[in-house]
Design an enzyme around this catalytic site. Structure first.
Site, short mmCIF file in Angstrom:
data_model
loop_
_atom_site.label_atom_id
_atom_site.label_comp_id
_atom_site.label_asym_id
_atom_site.label_seq_id
_atom_site.Cartn_x
_atom_site.Cartn_y
_atom_site.Cartn_z
N ASN A 114 51.02 -0.30 12.42
CA ASN A 114 51.97 -0.98 13.01
C ASN A 114 52.80 0.03 13.90
O ASN A 114 53.71 0.84 13.39
CB ASN A 114 52.68 -1.84 11.85
CG ASN A 114 53.92 -2.47 12.34
OD1 ASN A 114 54.12 -2.54 13.66
ND2 ASN A 114 54.98 -2.87 11.76
N GLU B 49 61.20 -6.55 9.10
CA GLU B 49 62.06 -6.30 10.46
C GLU B 49 62.32 -7.69 11.18
O GLU B 49 63.41 -7.79 11.42
CB GLU B 49 61.55 -5.11 11.01
CG GLU B 49 61.92 -3.70 10.61
CD GLU B 49 60.72 -2.68 10.90
OE1 GLU B 49 60.24 -2.81 12.04
OE2 GLU B 49 60.63 -1.78 10.08
N LYS C 173 55.16 -0.65 15.87
CA LYS C 173 56.46 -1.18 16.16
C LYS C 173 56.93 -0.97 17.75
O LYS C 173 55.98 -0.83 18.54
CB LYS C 173 57.37 -0.49 15.10
CG LYS C 173 57.08 -0.65 13.82
CD LYS C 173 58.14 -0.28 12.83
CE LYS C 173 57.71 -0.50 11.41
NZ LYS C 173 58.49 -0.01 10.17
N GLY D 162 59.81 3.09 6.18
CA GLY D 162 60.43 3.94 7.23
C GLY D 162 61.41 4.70 6.33
O GLY D 162 62.27 5.67 7.04
N GLU E 114 55.05 -4.87 1.41
CA GLU E 114 55.68 -3.91 1.63
C GLU E 114 57.34 -3.95 0.95
O GLU E 114 58.16 -4.71 1.64
CB GLU E 114 55.87 -3.94 3.26
CG GLU E 114 54.57 -3.99 3.92
CD GLU E 114 54.84 -3.49 5.55
OE1 GLU E 114 54.34 -2.54 5.86
OE2 GLU E 114 55.34 -4.24 6.34
N HIS F 125 57.10 -9.68 9.26
CA HIS F 125 57.29 -8.26 8.93
C HIS F 125 58.56 -8.54 8.47
O HIS F 125 59.35 -9.05 8.94
CB HIS F 125 57.18 -7.30 9.98
CG HIS F 125 57.14 -6.00 9.75
ND1 HIS F 125 58.40 -5.30 9.63
CD2 HIS F 125 56.20 -4.94 9.23
CE1 HIS F 125 58.58 -3.99 9.45
NE2 HIS F 125 57.32 -3.60 9.09
N SER G 211 56.29 3.48 3.72
CA SER G 211 56.12 5.12 4.09
C SER G 211 54.70 5.64 3.33
O SER G 211 54.63 6.63 2.62
CB SER G 211 56.99 5.64 3.18
OG SER G 211 58.15 5.25 3.58
P1 PGA Z 1 56.44 2.83 7.56
O1 PGA Z 1 56.38 1.27 7.95
O2 PGA Z 1 54.93 3.21 7.08
O3 PGA Z 1 57.18 3.61 8.62
O4 PGA Z 1 57.04 2.92 6.25
C1 PGA Z 1 55.53 0.60 7.24
C2 PGA Z 1 55.73 -0.87 8.09
O5 PGA Z 1 56.88 -1.34 8.50
O6 PGA Z 1 54.78 -1.69 8.15
#
Ligand code: PGA
Length: 255
Positions: A9, A97, A11, A173, A167, A95, A213
């Site tokens: 992803n 976000e 983003k 992140g 998640e 997601h 992460s």
């Molecule tokens: P990250 O993001 O691996 O940077 O923690 C995962 C995600 O949001 O799908």
């Protein structure tokens, strides 16, 4: 029985040149990897270019969001038909976000999910608790509610085709990862829920990714858990080396 599925992803990262260069590097290595499905989900403006670059390879294309509507006066939105048109196979839905920053609810995710399945795309439906919810002992309740709301009205056949991504919001992140045991506990509970709603045969087919992460050095342990069938990777998917290390970790386990 379930094929590992690793999706990147991106983003709102990378631009045209860096996107194409990353995809070329991934394609080169992926020719020698088998038994793992791999996809990249670039920003929508680069879907077509990335799709053209990866055409004919085993690397697959996904979008990060979609509209539930088929067409019409929806300024700024993109339809499932448009995503198919540029070669997408997958769409990330709900997601954290999008839930947090853009107010997406389970009901909205559910509406999109039905549109995505109807269009013949494969949804990746994200669920996960915040740190406050985990600390309050509400993880199971929150994740079950998100699953039930987001997946409402699916047939067993549709459920079997749907990818889920657990998640934990506190791990996205942040560099903090759920321990393999913490992640497995939630994954197993999601599968139990699916089993009670759709039957064990369907539940056993559903690919449940872990996200938050995931990196080269924790991927093998996470992917080694019985109910973790892949990873949704953010930060570590932006560089070929770190993303491929996760793909290789999956390939080495050969479920
Ligand atoms: P990250 O993001 O691996 O940077 O923690 C995962 C995600 O949001 O799908």
């Amino acid at each position: 029985m379930r094929t590992f599925f690793i999706a990147g992803n991106w983003k709102m990262n990378l631009i045209r040149e860096s996107s194409v260069s990353l995809v070329r590097q991934l394609m080169e290595t992926l020719t020698s990897v088998s038994g793992v499905d791999v996809a990249v989900c670039p920003p929508s403006v680069y879907l077509q270019e990335v799709g053209n670059t990866l055409r004919g390879s085993s690397l697959r294309l996904g979008a990060q969001n979609v509209s539930a509507a088929a067409e019409g006066a929806f300024t700024g939105e993109i339809s499932c038909g448009m995503l198919k048109d540029v070669g997408c196979q997958y769409v990330i839905l709900g997601h954290s976000e999008r839930r947090t920053l853009y107010g997406e609810t389970d009901a909205m995710v559910n509406e999109k999910l039905h549109a995505v399945l109807k269009a013949g795309l494969i949804p990746i439906v994200c669920v996960g608790e915040t740190l406050a919810q985990r600390e309050a002992g509400e993880t199971q309740k929150v994740v079950r509610e998100q699953c039930t709301g987001s997946l409402a009205g699916l047939t067993g056949e549709q459920m079997a085709k749907t990818v889920l991504a657990y998640e934990p919001v506190w791990a996205i992140g942040t560099g903090k990862t759920a321990s393999p045991a913490q992640a497995e506990e939630v994954h197993a509970d999601i599968r139990d829920l699916l089993s009670s709603q759709f039957g064990a045969a369907v539940a056993n087919q559903v690919v449940i990714q872990y996200g938050g992460s995931v990196k080269a050095d924790n991927a093998a342990e996470l992917l080694g858990q019985p109910n973790i069938d892949g990873a949704l990777v953010g930060g570590a998917s932006l560089k070929a080396d770190s993303f491929l290390a996760i793909v290789h970790a999956a390939a080495a386990i050969r479920k």
